[in-house]
Design an enzyme around this catalytic site. Structure first.
Site, mmCIF file in Angstrom:
data_model
loop_
_atom_site.group_PDB
_atom_site.id
_atom_site.type_symbol
_atom_site.label_atom_id
_atom_site.label_comp_id
_atom_site.label_asym_id
_atom_site.label_seq_id
_atom_site.Cartn_x
_atom_site.Cartn_y
_atom_site.Cartn_z
ATOM 1 N N HIS A 47 -35.908 29.124 -52.465
ATOM 2 C CA HIS A 47 -34.463 28.877 -52.389
ATOM 3 C C HIS A 47 -33.818 29.367 -53.676
ATOM 4 C CE1 HIS A 47 -30.617 27.180 -51.547
ATOM 5 N NE2 HIS A 47 -30.672 26.383 -52.594
ATOM 6 N N ASP A 49 -30.438 30.091 -55.502
ATOM 7 C CA ASP A 49 -28.990 29.907 -55.581
ATOM 8 C C ASP A 49 -28.321 31.117 -56.213
ATOM 9 O OD1 ASP A 49 -28.559 27.140 -54.621
ATOM 10 O OD2 ASP A 49 -29.854 26.613 -56.297
ATOM 11 N N ASP A 171 -29.662 23.638 -48.068
ATOM 12 C CA ASP A 171 -29.214 22.986 -49.306
ATOM 13 C C ASP A 171 -27.728 22.679 -49.310
ATOM 14 O OD1 ASP A 171 -29.670 21.868 -51.822
ATOM 15 O OD2 ASP A 171 -29.186 23.716 -52.877
ATOM 16 N N HIS A 415 -22.927 27.658 -51.762
ATOM 17 C CA HIS A 415 -22.789 26.201 -51.786
ATOM 18 C C HIS A 415 -22.803 25.585 -53.181
ATOM 19 C CE1 HIS A 415 -27.180 26.947 -51.479
ATOM 20 N NE2 HIS A 415 -27.278 25.895 -52.260
#
Length: 978
Positions: A47, A49, A171, A415
């Site tokens: 993951h 970001d 997420d 996000h």
């Protein structure tokens, strides 16, 4: 890499290209499963970001790892090399922004290797948008755009094998119904996520409803999406994180006293048993990864290889567990083939709470100025895209500038971007990127207008600080200034325009030389007092403009006797405690209480209602960028407000001073059925060492019975009931206020049998109805608490050494309750979201007429929105039409786009999925059966487009260009041009 390492890698590449595999991608490449066993789908992922604790570039390059260890370029290098070691290994890639950055610097040999992995389904794209977008604060237009950008890159790079089939929203801080609808319209088969209210999750685990069919639209039938909740989280199985960032035990299988194979396998099977007990098929999905993992992927894969080997060896002794490398799409394929039926979901997953004292409702408002700046970025993006098509801007620089803004806006949907949940340094970098991208795209707009307006030397400058009544182009005077207005909407629109000017007399004329009524109003003294604002201009020139696509208005300084604008009458607050001040025009009447200085009542649309506006604050020790945790009840500012009224014939304004941190201007424009409330909040004081949530509320006597409505990403309205949830009982014992806040992207409303009160906003915010007849909006926040588990610093925004000041707008509408009355709200939403953009030039003597006839979208039905008009490729234009009314407001409409097709130089047209990258005729989605139907499918079923996809060429009859839209439907077309 060592010399021997390079030799080994090149040897592997040689094997790859000599032994051409016959493997295929997609569901056909999924691993075999076993019917009589628990099939464990092991999903390796990282993951990543697109900005959070470090900036986008820092996270990609592995810079400043003392802040957070993250280096995406190394992750991709390492993963690819490890996938080549074993054809059974899999990996999913989610964020296209990072992958594109990596791909563009790879050698041709490496690109061939990765292409082969993609074509074999071993390196699979999941999600596939430019970033993993937020679901609360985003507008649907931004989401659709960023999926278009990400999926277009994948399609142009790899073709159909790279097309994701599954959403991976693991997420995001809650989940919106509108995003589920967007996935469905893009042809996705399902989605998975890992955040859900803790009470909701507990209920679903008990009821075996962790996976469901989400009915994603109340207006469109058949729009549903299979959605599944992960058992634990998106990170590794507890105790089995094999990444170099973790400290869990590796699997030791040698001839050693440390050999732990039995214990490790026992522990994993025990975990798998627990997981399997809360899902209804014999398939479970176990993600193996986490934030920025797999930088040294051989460690991960070596241990997962062993885990798979030793678990499967036990099958010979009667074990019922079968484990293998897989992907979310292969897991979903297994669920589809299981022929099970599934529970339904109709509402959304807001608000999210991970425990009873932590509702993640603060981020609905966090960093309010950045949330507004994101709207400005989207505004310019739509305008630059449209103008580029209309003026046929196709140079390399124009494409580069426009693509950069597309990509930056994709990043801003992330996000941890639009949510305001990033570190301050990352927020600053987002602002930098947005500013540079907006400036670049505004150059495109300038070049287009020079062509379209036949003004090759026109400046067509943009002013990005109009929210504080400042424009560099007019700071020295507005004499002989040309204001060119661009309307991005399909239909002609009439709006009021405000231009920062000096206190002088002006004459405004339209393109035909006709004088237009105008007036000069003062800028509030609180705005003039901003330390960083140059005070060259202390007034604004106001006039009403009507624009189809492009119109220009000339401003000329004149003697006061020549000016055709009314004088502004200044009315000070009266001292008579029992008196009231009435501010009204032909359509709206506001009553101000002279004693309290507050709004007292409103009359518009033939409806009168007592509406009192207050401001207040919730104090907090422990709120953070994510969560809103109030320590107690709201502290309403009880002091009397000072106010002054300025009355003109076009606009009437009430300038209110609430206290040292809050001021507001209430405006009503002649002929406009709404009140505009421009608030300014800050610097929020922190002398008491407490955090603050600054709110405004509007209290009426409407009997709403705890029911109110908020929009879902700017589209359909969601019914909310105070203290209630759709599928579970929420624990509101600690946070009864924050647990009732919901994301408001564009609109919040309440009503009874006769009256309806609506607030529209100019950026996403948190909103609630905490008592009957009342609406409350969270405007600004400042906190001193470091949450310790997330962003790692307090949300304490400052500017010029003081707390950040934010300025924004709310719009109040009072109306009667009758069928179709909300149509006006929908149209207003569009005008507020994409208003005229102002371009400034010096007046020229050339008559301003369009250089060529522009496509006329004005003939489209009034409920049709031109959602997108942009170049898709060198000889292709993407266009989207949206029916923006819901089923209670509108009906099925049909229209013909042959004239638009011809005016754009069309040769052929084809219809695509919502993202524009797949022919709609190719869409084939998994169909899942609902439990409420009372039956299970006897064989696997699929769904295709619900209408015949439009396809036509220039020589075809006009009847083949007919388009039918159901309420809330969006249809997407690619026009091939000459």
């Amino acid at each position: 890499m060592t010399y021997l390492g390079r030799i080994l890698f090149l040897s592997i590449l040689l094997v790859v290209f000599v032994k051409q595999s016959e493997a295929v991608c997609g569901y056909e490449s999924c691993p075999e499963t076993k019917a009589n066993m628990v099939n464990i789908h092991l999903v390796p992922h990282s993951h990543n970001d697109v900005g959070w604790l470090k900036t986008v570039d820092q996270s990609y390059y592995g810079y400043k790892n003392k802040i957070h260890h993250a280096g995406v370029q190394y992750i991709l290098d390492s993963v690819v090399s490890q996938l080549l070691q074993d054809p059974n290994r899999r990996f999913i890639q989610v964020e296209t922004a990072f992958f594109a950055k990596w791909w563009n610097v790879q050698s041709e040999t490496m690109k061939k290797v990765v292409t082969k992995l993609v074509n074999e389904g071993r390196f699979e794209f999941t999600g596939g948008a430019w970033s993993m977008n937020d679901e609360a604060d985003v507008n649907y237009q931004g989401v659709i755009d960023q999926f278009t950008v990400g999926l277009k890159f994948l399609n142009e790079t790899f073709g159909s094998c790279s097309r994701p089939r599954v959403g991976w929203q693991i997420d995001t801080f809650g989940h919106s119904r509108e995003l589920a609808a967007i996935f469905a319209h893009m042809g996705y088969d399902g989605q998975f996520f890992s955040r859900m209210d803790h009470n909701d999750k507990d209920t679903r685990m008990n009821d075996l409803t962790m996976e469901m069919i989400w009915d994603a639209s109340e207006s469109m039938s058949g729009v549903s999406l299979f959605s599944g909740m992960l058992y634990n989280f998106y990170s590794d199985t507890p105790g089995f994180c094999f990444d170099i960032l973790c400290t869990d035990e590796p699997i030791i299988d040698g001839d050693s006293e440390e050999n732990n194979v039995k214990q490790r396998v026992d522990d994993f099977i025990s975990y798998a048993k627990n997981v399997s007990e809360v899902y209804i098929t014999n398939h479970i999905m176990v993600p193996m990864g986490g934030d920025f993992q797999y930088e040294d992927a051989k460690v991960n894969y070596k241990n997962m290889d062993k885990l798979i080997k030793y678990i499967n060896e036990r099958q010979a002794s009667g074990s019922k567990y079968n484990i293998f490398y897989s992907t979310p799409s292969c897991y979903l394929n297994s669920l589809h083939q299981s022929l099970e039926s599934w529970p339904n979901k109709t509402q959304d997953f807001f608000p999210y709470a991970h425990e009873k004292n932590s509702f993640w409702t603060g981020f609905f408002t966090s960093r309010p100025t950045q949330k507004r700046f994101e709207r400005d970025g989207n505004h310019m993006l739509q305008i630059a895209k449209q103008l580029s098509v209309l003026a046929n801007l196709t140079s390399e620089q124009h494409n580069k500038d426009l693509d950069y803004l597309r990509q930056v806006m994709g990043v801003m949907q992330h996000h941890d971007a639009i949510t305001g949940t990033e570190k301050q340094a990352v927020s600053d970098d987002y602002d930098r990127m947005m500013y540079e991208a907006i400036v670049g795209a505004s150059n495109n707009a300038r070049d287009a207008l020079r062509i379209l307006a036949k003004m090759p030397d026109g400046e067509f400058e943009s002013c990005l600080r109009l929210n504080i009544s400042e424009c560099a182009f007019t700071k020295d005077g507005a004499d002989n200034v040309l204001v060119t207005l661009y309307n991005p909407l399909a239909h002609s629109s009439t709006q009021y325009v405000r231009i920062p000017v000096k206190e002088e007399s002006y004459q405004v004329t339209d393109e035909k030389g006709r004088t237009v009524s105008s007036e000069v109003v003062p800028v509030p003294w609180q705005v003039l007092a901003l330390e960083y604002r140059p005070n060259d201009t202390q007034h604004e020139l106001v006039f009403k403009a009507t624009v189809n696509k492009i119109s220009s208005y000339s401003i000329k300084k004149v003697e006061s006797s020549e000016a055709k604008h009314s004088s502004i009458k200044k009315i000070k607050q009266r001292e008579d405690e029992n008196s009231e001040t009435v501010v009204e025009n032909s359509v709206v009447k506001l009553v101000m209480d002279n004693h309290t200085g507050r709004l007292k009542s409103v009359e518009m649309n033939g409806v009168s209602e007592k509406i009192v506006q207050n401001f207040g604050v919730y104090k907090s020790h422990t709120s953070c960028a994510y969560t809103f945790r109030q320590d107690g009840d709201i502290e309403v500012f009880e002091n009397d407000f000072e106010f002054t009224v300025y009355e003109g014939s076009l606009v009437k304004e009430v300038h209110q001073h609430v206290n040292d941190w809050i001021s507001q201007v209430i405006r009503i424009y002649e002929g406009v059925n709404r009140a505009e409330l421009e608030w300014m909040v800050g610097p929020i004081p922190i002398d008491d060492k407490l955090g603050s949530e600054f709110v405004t509320n509007f209290k009426s006597e409407i009997s709403s019975n705890g029911v109110f409505y908020t929009d879902s990403n700017g589209r359909e309205l969601m019914k909310r009931v105070k203290d209630k949830r759709e599928d579970f009982v929420a624990d509101l014992s600690r946070q009864p206020v924050s647990g009732n806040f919901y994301p408001v992207t564009s609109r919040i409303a309440l009503q009874d049998d006769t009256k309806r009160l609506v607030l529209l906003n100019d950026r996403s915010q948190g909103g609630a109805s905490l008592e009957d007849g009342a609406l409350e909006m969270l405007l600004h926040r400042r906190h001193l608490f470091n949450d310790g588990g997330g962003v790692g610093e307090a949300l304490n925004e400052t500017q010029y050494g003081k707390g950040l000041i934010a300025r924004g707008k709310l719009y109040l509408i009072l109306d009667s309750v009758a069928d179709g009355d909300t149509v006006t709200e929908r149209k207003t939403e569009k005008e507020l979201f994409l208003p005229f953009w102002k371009f400034f030039s010096k007046t020229c003597e050339v008559e301003i007429t369009p250089a060529k006839s522009l496509p006329d979208f004005n003939d489209l039905p009034q409920s049709v929105h031109l959602l997108t008009l942009e170049f898709f490729s060198e000889n292709e234009i993407l266009i989207r039409f949206e029916h923006f009314l819901d089923k209670s407001e509108g009906r099925v409409i049909s229209f013909n786009i042959r004239d638009i097709f011809d005016s754009l130089g069309g040769l052929a047209i084809r219809e695509t999925t919502l993202d524009g990258n797949m022919p709609l005729s190719d869409m084939k989605r998994f169909k899942f059966h609902a439990q409420e139907s009372g039956s299970k499918p006897s064989s696997v079923e699929y769904s295709t487009a619900q209408h015949k996809p439009l396809a036509a060429v220039k020589s075809d009859e006009a009847s083949l260009f007919a388009v039918t839209l159901y309420p809330m439907q969006i249809r997407t077309f690619i026009i091939k041009t000459e």
